[in-house]
Write a protein that holds these residues in place. Sequence first.
Motif, short mmCIF file in Angstrom:
data_model
loop_
_atom_site.label_atom_id
_atom_site.label_comp_id
_atom_site.label_asym_id
_atom_site.label_seq_id
_atom_site.Cartn_x
_atom_site.Cartn_y
_atom_site.Cartn_z
N TYR A 1 7.78 -2.15 -6.44
CA TYR A 1 6.62 -1.63 -7.17
C TYR A 1 6.54 -0.11 -7.14
CZ TYR A 1 5.18 -6.42 -7.66
OH TYR A 1 5.15 -7.75 -8.01
N ASP B 1 0.83 -1.20 0.00
CA ASP B 1 0.00 0.00 0.00
C ASP B 1 0.87 1.26 0.00
OD1 ASP B 1 -2.31 -1.49 -0.01
OD2 ASP B 1 -2.64 -1.35 2.15
N GLY C 1 -2.59 -1.57 -14.82
CA GLY C 1 -3.27 -0.46 -14.15
C GLY C 1 -3.14 -0.55 -12.65
N GLU C 2 -4.04 0.12 -11.94
CA GLU C 2 -3.98 0.14 -10.48
C GLU C 2 -4.13 -1.24 -9.87
OE1 GLU C 2 -3.32 2.75 -8.24
OE2 GLU C 2 -2.55 3.45 -10.17
N GLU C 3 -4.76 -2.16 -10.62
CA GLU C 3 -4.95 -3.51 -10.08
C GLU C 3 -3.62 -4.24 -9.89
OE1 GLU C 3 -5.14 -3.84 -14.57
OE2 GLU C 3 -6.01 -2.52 -13.03
N ARG C 4 -2.54 -3.72 -10.47
CA ARG C 4 -1.24 -4.39 -10.33
C ARG C 4 -0.83 -4.48 -8.87
NH1 ARG C 4 -0.26 0.76 -11.98
NH2 ARG C 4 1.47 1.95 -11.06
N PHE C 5 -1.24 -3.52 -8.06
CA PHE C 5 -0.87 -3.55 -6.66
C PHE C 5 -1.63 -4.63 -5.89
CE2 PHE C 5 0.14 0.80 -8.00
CZ PHE C 5 1.48 0.86 -7.61
N GLU C 6 -2.91 -4.80 -6.21
CA GLU C 6 -3.67 -5.86 -5.56
C GLU C 6 -3.19 -7.23 -6.01
OE1 GLU C 6 -5.78 -5.49 -3.03
OE2 GLU C 6 -5.18 -3.38 -3.16
N ARG D 1 2.25 1.88 -3.42
CA ARG D 1 1.21 2.47 -4.28
C ARG D 1 0.97 3.94 -3.96
NH1 ARG D 1 -3.93 0.10 -2.43
NH2 ARG D 1 -3.64 1.75 -0.87
N ASP D 2 0.91 4.27 -2.67
CA ASP D 2 0.49 5.60 -2.25
C ASP D 2 1.63 6.61 -2.13
OD1 ASP D 2 -2.06 4.55 -2.07
OD2 ASP D 2 -1.92 4.15 0.08
N ARG E 1 5.14 -1.43 -15.13
CA ARG E 1 4.00 -1.13 -16.02
C ARG E 1 4.29 -1.47 -17.47
NH1 ARG E 1 3.31 3.97 -16.36
NH2 ARG E 1 4.82 4.81 -14.85
N ASP F 1 8.54 1.31 -10.85
CA ASP F 1 7.16 1.33 -11.33
C ASP F 1 7.07 1.39 -12.85
OD1 ASP F 1 4.23 1.61 -10.94
OD2 ASP F 1 4.58 3.60 -11.79
#
Length: 210
Positions: free
Chosen positions: A172, A102, A189-194, A105-106, A180, A176
């Motif tokens: 990540y 997290d 997309g953003e789902e790569r983190f999940e 990502r953030d 990607r 990054d």
Amino acid sequence: MSTDTEGDGPTTRIQREKHEIILEAALDVFANHGFRGATIDQIAEAAGMSKPNLLYYFRSKEDIHQTLIARLLDNWLAPLRHMSADGDPLEEILDYVRRKIDMARDFPRESRLFANEILQGAPRIMDMLAGPLNELVREKTTIISQWMAEGKLAKADPYHLIFSIWATTQHYADFDVQVRVVLPPEHSGEERFEEAKAFLESMFTRTLTP
């Protein structure tokens, strides 16, 4: 006179706002150019203010960088501090992995700022690494070692376990662009983190389950 280095920090709302504007601008500049490549002029331009105005709040580039690094390290260590000796061992480890993903990502700029400093030999944060970071890691590796001794986790080197979590999660943020580009478009997309979180949870579960 720099309000940041006076102990109490900025005292008025306007001063606090200017202070944060400078730090936000500096974060972009340092993350993109590193400490050596960044200049006060670049930071002032990114902050939308004159160089003399900026130097009212911070005496130097070093002051700005030190403030960012101190704040970053405090936030970066929060997930590790959260690891509790009273919790379920495997879940505590997996929760740490989730929190680190997290943060990747953030807070990608903060991660790159830290990575740039480490790659230069950590000349401005060695005291922080040898002090608060080292002490916290020792505390948590002691807890992990105890869990392993009690058979609650598979035996492994607790230091290298923590290093592997840092490496696999911060990748990540620090790489990054590469992530990607290499991932198929439908997964970039953003789902790569999940997806990364799910993979790492599975990997560490298999590694640490007794």
